[in-house]
Design a protein around this motif. Structure first.
Motif, mmCIF file in Angstrom:
data_model
loop_
_atom_site.group_PDB
_atom_site.id
_atom_site.type_symbol
_atom_site.label_atom_id
_atom_site.label_comp_id
_atom_site.label_asym_id
_atom_site.label_seq_id
_atom_site.Cartn_x
_atom_site.Cartn_y
_atom_site.Cartn_z
ATOM 1 N N LEU A 62 6.104 4.160 0.712
ATOM 2 C CA LEU A 62 6.916 5.249 1.253
ATOM 3 C C LEU A 62 8.043 4.710 2.133
ATOM 4 O O LEU A 62 9.162 5.231 2.112
ATOM 5 N N LYS A 63 7.744 3.667 2.902
ATOM 6 C CA LYS A 63 8.752 3.056 3.776
ATOM 7 C C LYS A 63 9.892 2.461 2.947
ATOM 8 O O LYS A 63 11.075 2.660 3.263
ATOM 9 N N ASP A 73 0.841 -1.188 0.000
ATOM 10 C CA ASP A 73 0.000 0.000 0.000
ATOM 11 C C ASP A 73 0.884 1.248 0.000
ATOM 12 O O ASP A 73 2.118 1.154 -0.037
ATOM 13 N N GLN A 74 0.267 2.416 0.083
ATOM 14 C CA GLN A 74 1.019 3.666 0.002
ATOM 15 C C GLN A 74 1.999 3.816 1.153
ATOM 16 O O GLN A 74 3.132 4.282 0.967
ATOM 17 N N GLN A 75 1.578 3.404 2.334
ATOM 18 C CA GLN A 75 2.455 3.512 3.506
ATOM 19 C C GLN A 75 3.708 2.664 3.342
ATOM 20 O O GLN A 75 4.825 3.118 3.636
ATOM 21 N N LEU A 76 3.544 1.435 2.849
ATOM 22 C CA LEU A 76 4.700 0.567 2.655
ATOM 23 C C LEU A 76 5.561 1.066 1.501
ATOM 24 O O LEU A 76 6.790 0.963 1.541
#
Length: 260
Positions: free
Chosen positions: A220-221, A215-218
């Motif tokens: 970015l990570k 997802d977007q959070q991963l």
């Protein structure tokens, strides 16, 4: 009566030296220069609207809701409005450079290291008596007591006991290797057999294994990880030479610095 102490730039630099913080400062300076040079080479530019969004994000990150909050924060950190804009621009350029360099490398990194992004929800009791740990393990698996009973009776820390030994959501690399090897082959909900590590015995309840989702959070990570690795490689190739007003030491200090 308020006493006033004037501090010079030299005194500040001396304190940085004595606090052994010069290496970290030099690395931060080199990092900023590396990012600026790479962004220029890549033709990355900052639009006024983007800069405004970056400034808003910087204020939000520091909880600067009102104008007076921002002024107080600037005064605390000895920053001008121009410094604040420069800080927002540096943050923005860093993000744009990371996207430029690694946007197309996020998915390959994810699929090559998918196991590293597995996560687990666990509860844990740490004991010093292995025989007791096995006794409790069999008592829980045979239904004589519940794992919650074990946490109430054998966790000393009050907050952890109240939370039932809850350890949160942790990724594979956040566990010790022996524990990770057992956790990620479990069939939740499951109580693992006692794991002895360094004179401590871990009794772990695995509630859930969370499969990784890009997802977007991963995204970015992963991009942040790739960018951080790249920066470390760039800094390793740079010789950073600080220039102070005087690099000369007194003879006694020179003697102390001699290596036999």
């Amino acid at each position: 009566m308020l006493n006033v102490m004037n501090v010079s730039q030299k005194e500040m630099i001396d304190q940085l030296k004595l606090s052994c913080k010069i290496p970290g400062l030099l690395e931060a300076i080199a990092t900023r220069q590396i990012i600026a040079d790479a962004a220029t080479y890549a033709g990355i530019k900052v639009e006024l609207e983007e800069l405004q969004q970056a400034a808003d994000a910087l204020r939000a990150a520091n909880r600067l809701i009102k104008a007076e909050d921002t002024w107080t924060w600037l005064e605390k950190h000895y920053l001008s409005v121009e410094d604040f804009e420069q800080l927002a621009e540096i943050n923005l350029i860093s993000v744009k450079l990371a996207q430029h360099l690694f946007a197309d490398k996020i998915e390959p990194r994810f699929y090559e290291n998918q196991l590293d992004y597995l996560a687990a929800v666990t509860y844990e009791v740490i004991l010093e008596d292995e025989d007791l740990a096995w006794e409790l393990f069999y008592a829980v698996t045979e239904g004589e007591i519940t794992f919650q009973d074990v946490t109430r009776q054998h966790i000393q820390n009050l907050e952890l006991r109240r939370a039932g030994g809850y350890r949160g959501i942790k990724h594979r690399h956040e566990f010790k290797p022996d524990i990770a090897a057992a956790v990620f082959v479990a069939n939740p909900p499951e109580l693992l057999k006692p794991i002895a590590i360094a004179q401590k015995v871990h009794l772990i309840w695995v509630e859930e294994i969370i499969q990784p989702k890009l997802d977007q959070q991963l995204r970015l990570k992963i991009m942040s990880e790739l960018f951080s690795d790249w920066l470390k490689q760039q800094i390793a190739q740079v010789e950073i030479i600080p220039h102070f007003e005087s690099d000369s030491y007194s003879q006694p200090v020179q003697d102390l610095l001699k290596i036999a």
